[in-house]
Design a protein around this motif. Structure first.
Motif, PDB file in Angstrom:
ATOM      1  N   TYR A 260       0.767  -4.440   6.465  1.00 61.69           N
ATOM      2  CA  TYR A 260       0.922  -3.330   6.055  1.00 61.69           C
ATOM      3  C   TYR A 260       2.205  -2.944   5.738  1.00 61.69           C
ATOM      4  CZ  TYR A 260      -4.067  -3.015   8.394  1.00 61.69           C
ATOM      5  OH  TYR A 260      -5.626  -3.659   8.878  1.00 61.69           O
ATOM      6  N   LEU A 261       2.723  -1.977   4.655  1.00 60.53           N
ATOM      7  CA  LEU A 261       3.813  -1.739   3.894  1.00 60.53           C
ATOM      8  C   LEU A 261       4.192  -0.309   4.366  1.00 60.53           C
ATOM      9  CD1 LEU A 261       3.630  -4.882   3.208  1.00 60.53           C
ATOM     10  CD2 LEU A 261       4.510  -3.985   0.660  1.00 60.53           C
ATOM     11  N   TYR A 262       5.368   0.021   4.877  1.00 59.04           N
ATOM     12  CA  TYR A 262       5.560   1.238   5.697  1.00 59.04           C
ATOM     13  C   TYR A 262       6.806   1.535   5.100  1.00 59.04           C
ATOM     14  CZ  TYR A 262       2.182   0.022   9.329  1.00 59.04           C
ATOM     15  OH  TYR A 262       0.901  -0.197   9.649  1.00 59.04           O
ATOM     16  N   PRO A 263       6.508   2.549   3.730  1.00 51.95           N
ATOM     17  CA  PRO A 263       8.400   3.480   3.101  1.00 51.95           C
ATOM     18  C   PRO A 263       9.582   2.818   4.788  1.00 51.95           C
ATOM     19  CG  PRO A 263       6.576   4.503   3.562  1.00 51.95           C
ATOM     20  CD  PRO A 263       5.251   4.083   3.609  1.00 51.95           C
ATOM     21  N   ASN A 264       9.382   3.475   5.301  1.00 52.20           N
ATOM     22  CA  ASN A 264      10.604   3.610   6.077  1.00 52.20           C
ATOM     23  C   ASN A 264       9.771   4.036   7.804  1.00 52.20           C
ATOM     24  OD1 ASN A 264       8.865   7.148   7.252  1.00 52.20           O
ATOM     25  ND2 ASN A 264      10.036   6.752   4.627  1.00 52.20           N
ATOM     26  N   TYR A 265      10.335   4.148   8.859  1.00 51.07           N
ATOM     27  CA  TYR A 265      10.631   4.074  10.166  1.00 51.07           C
ATOM     28  C   TYR A 265       9.171   5.364  10.497  1.00 51.07           C
ATOM     29  CZ  TYR A 265      11.624   4.263  15.168  1.00 51.07           C
ATOM     30  OH  TYR A 265      11.089   4.200  16.473  1.00 51.07           O
ATOM     31  N   ASP A 266      10.020   6.374   9.983  1.00 48.79           N
ATOM     32  CA  ASP A 266       8.860   7.673  10.390  1.00 48.79           C
ATOM     33  C   ASP A 266       7.070   7.349   9.857  1.00 48.79           C
ATOM     34  OD1 ASP A 266      10.313   9.272  10.786  1.00 48.79           O
ATOM     35  OD2 ASP A 266      10.865  10.238   9.255  1.00 48.79           O
TER      36      ASP A 266
ATOM     37  N   SER B  24       1.280   5.380   8.389  1.00 47.33           N
ATOM     38  CA  SER B  24       0.491   6.030   7.366  1.00 47.33           C
ATOM     39  C   SER B  24       1.212   5.020   6.666  1.00 47.33           C
ATOM     40  CB  SER B  24       1.660   6.960   6.843  1.00 47.33           C
ATOM     41  OG  SER B  24       1.005   7.650   5.679  1.00 47.33           O
ATOM     42  N   ALA B  25       0.790   3.755   6.201  1.00 47.86           N
ATOM     43  CA  ALA B  25       0.592   2.830   4.987  1.00 47.86           C
ATOM     44  C   ALA B  25       1.149   2.940   3.726  1.00 47.86           C
ATOM     45  CB  ALA B  25      -0.056   1.325   5.413  1.00 47.86           C
ATOM     46  N   PHE B  26       2.072   3.033   2.727  1.00 47.06           N
ATOM     47  CA  PHE B  26       2.113   2.748   1.203  1.00 47.06           C
ATOM     48  C   PHE B  26       0.854   1.966   0.598  1.00 47.06           C
ATOM     49  CE2 PHE B  26       5.641   1.048   0.875  1.00 47.06           C
ATOM     50  CZ  PHE B  26       5.655  -0.026   0.169  1.00 47.06           C
ATOM     51  N   LYS B  27       0.877   0.751   1.383  1.00 49.63           N
ATOM     52  CA  LYS B  27      -0.142  -0.174   0.276  1.00 49.63           C
ATOM     53  C   LYS B  27      -0.065  -1.138   1.480  1.00 49.63           C
ATOM     54  CE  LYS B  27       0.667  -3.557  -3.527  1.00 49.63           C
ATOM     55  NZ  LYS B  27       1.590  -3.613  -4.416  1.00 49.63           N
ATOM     56  N   THR B  28      -1.735  -2.082   1.328  1.00 47.76           N
ATOM     57  CA  THR B  28      -2.542  -2.808   2.238  1.00 47.76           C
ATOM     58  C   THR B  28      -2.668  -3.452   1.670  1.00 47.76           C
ATOM     59  OG1 THR B  28      -3.120  -1.555   3.105  1.00 47.76           O
ATOM     60  CG2 THR B  28      -3.857  -3.168   4.068  1.00 47.76           C
ATOM     61  N   TYR B  29      -2.766  -5.137   1.974  1.00 48.70           N
ATOM     62  CA  TYR B  29      -2.225  -6.355   1.360  1.00 48.70           C
ATOM     63  C   TYR B  29      -3.661  -7.033   2.274  1.00 48.70           C
ATOM     64  CZ  TYR B  29       0.895  -6.578  -2.300  1.00 48.70           C
ATOM     65  OH  TYR B  29       1.905  -6.331  -2.756  1.00 48.70           O
TER      66      TYR B  29
ATOM     67  N   TYR C 114       3.705  -4.470   8.364  1.00 52.78           N
ATOM     68  CA  TYR C 114       3.395  -5.080  10.531  1.00 52.78           C
ATOM     69  C   TYR C 114       2.138  -6.113   9.824  1.00 52.78           C
ATOM     70  CZ  TYR C 114      -0.461  -5.089  13.572  1.00 52.78           C
ATOM     71  OH  TYR C 114      -0.671  -4.642  13.982  1.00 52.78           O
ATOM     72  N   GLY C 115       1.314  -6.829  10.235  1.00 50.32           N
ATOM     73  CA  GLY C 115       0.442  -7.540  10.358  1.00 50.32           C
ATOM     74  C   GLY C 115       0.183  -8.335  11.854  1.00 50.32           C
ATOM     75  N   GLY C 116      -1.233  -8.157  12.077  1.00 52.17           N
ATOM     76  CA  GLY C 116      -1.991  -8.355  13.646  1.00 52.17           C
ATOM     77  C   GLY C 116      -3.047  -8.278  13.465  1.00 52.17           C
TER      78      GLY C 116
END
Length: 451
Positions: free
Chosen positions: A249-255, A261-266, A237-239
């Protein structure tokens, strides 16, 4: 000059200091009857009574104004005391919340109850509309009832476990999302032997964006169209509040997406921020637009940045709903693509196939779609589809170009919009869904192909 009798004018002249009576201005003589007569010579000037009166009026006005300002200060002081008291109370409440182990408030549970009620109604509507009774519906209904009981119990004795119920809630929401789709939508992943898109499902509205802000109306959310092993369920996601992106923002799965709860933010470094919203994720890399005609690439494994200039892409042409969308990236079953308009094409969309390894344009196709009249465009099975608005709640796919055959078609495939404007629309071949960023909300559609 004139003279006056001293004994006659002495009361009126008492205000004149005697030291100011020069010797040349006062003379004395004896009158005919033997009386002493003094002659006083005064300057021939008129006293400025009008100016004194004017100054007196100004003085009165100033006194009134000062009184008004003093009254205002008294009023402001009283208000300030009230505000300071309120601020003190608010600070105390915030301190209590920060020091408490209970991080959640009653509103969280009320929102959960509302959404569970909506899900209950949705299951009932689906059951009635499909006119079937199946173990799936019974199971969903039972889960909703159980979740409602759990919410009530947690609020009673242990609010700190709300995170656990959110996870279960996300799983239930995913089941409902899958159930909500028309049962005729049977994905056949990787199969592009049909004649194109036949229809889209009703929109599945996931939730408001990561920032929980209705002002973040520009941006997008997507899945990897060619994921690496172990990242098949990753979401990106990016907004932002304008047609720019500063973070991914990177999320490992749908939950984890639902839980924000992102596992990585660029955080895009200076000079690398994204312009426009139509990015794409493919092969564990994010492709996006920088400035007006530069293709950028972030490898989320190596954190390496790269870019290429598309010199013919014109910044004069963007989609209807959002400015600055000059380069539109897409990934499908056939590869990686970028769409743009040029001066030579007079604003009509050009479709370009990208060489993923060389990160350059491999081949191009011209279309008959004026970009400024299109809401957006996407690629599916090597076919470019363009959309446009029908009304406030309806969009339609109105054009397609098959890059394999060069065939152009004029279509009318309507689909519902959650809200009027959207800034992102992209197809993903791994689940055959369209991902839309609709006025700040995550929305998706299942795609039905004509086989």
């Amino acid at each position: 000059m004139f003279s006056v009798l001293l004994f006659l004018l002495s009361p009126a002249l008492a205000w004149i200091p005697t030291e100011d009576w020069g010797s040349g201005n006062v003379t004395a003589s004896k009158g005919d009857s033997g009386q002493c007569v003094c002659h006083v010579f005064l300057p021939d000037t008129t006293f400025p009574a009008d100016r004194v009166e004017h100054m007196q009026q100004i003085s009165k006005d100033m006194i009134i104004e000062v009184e008004i300002q003093i009254n205002k200060l008294v009023s402001y002081e009283a208000k300030l005391e009230v505000y300071l008291k309120d601020l003190s109370q608010l600070t105390l409440r915030v301190g209590m919340m920060e020091s408490s182990s209970d991080k959640y408030i009653k509103l969280d549970f009320e929102l959960l109850r509302i959404e569970l009620g909506e899900f209950d109604a949705l299951v009932s509507q689906l059951k009635e509309s499909l006119n079937v009774s199946s173990p799936l519906f019974d199971s969903l209904y039972t889960e909703i009832q159980n979740m409602t009981m759990i919410v009530n119990q947690l609020e009673t004795y242990d609010k700190s476990n709300l995170e656990l119920i959110r996870i279960e809630f996300a799983k239930l929401q995913k089941k409902l999302e899958d159930c909500q789709q028309d049962q005729n939508f049977e994905p056949d992943f990787g199969n592009c032997n049909g004649t194109g898109i036949l229809s889209l499902s009703k929109p599945s509205v996931i939730q408001l964006n990561y920032h929980l802000s209705s002002s973040y109306v520009y941006g997008g959310w997507a899945k990897d169209s060619k994921p690496l092993r172990g990242s098949e369920s990753m979401y990106v996601y990016g907004g932002y509040t304008s047609p720019q992106v500063h973070y991914f923002y990177l999320y490992p799965n749908y939950d984890r997406l639902i839980l924000r709860s992102a596992f990585k933010t660029y955080t895009l470094p200076s000079g690398w921020s994204a312009t426009g919203n139509n990015f794409a994720v493919r092969g564990h890399s994010i492709y996006y637009q920088r400035n007006s005609n530069e293709m950028c690439k972030i490898n989320v494994t190596t954190d390496k940045y790269d870019y290429r200039v598309v010199s013919e892409a014109s910044s004069s042409f963007s989609y209807t709903y959002s400015s600055s969308q000059i380069l539109d990236f897409a990934g499908d079953e056939n590869g990686l693509w970028v769409m743009y308009a040029t001066g030579a094409s007079k604003g009509k969309i050009v479709v370009a196939k990208l060489d993923e390894k060389a990160f350059g344009i491999e081949k191009k196709w011209s279309t008959e779609v004026y970009k400024q009249l299109a809401g957006n465009a996407f690629m599916a099975c090597g076919v470019m589809y363009a959309t446009r608005s029908v009304d406030l709640t309806t969009e339609e796919i109105f054009y397609s170009l098959d890059t394999r055959t060069g065939e152009e078609r004029h279509l009318s495939i309507p689909f519902q919009k959650f809200q009027e404007k959207y800034s992102y629309l992209d197809y993903n071949p791994t689940d055959q869904k369209l991902y839309m960023y609709n006025n700040g909300y995550y929305v998706s559609y299942s795609v039905k192909f004509n086989k």
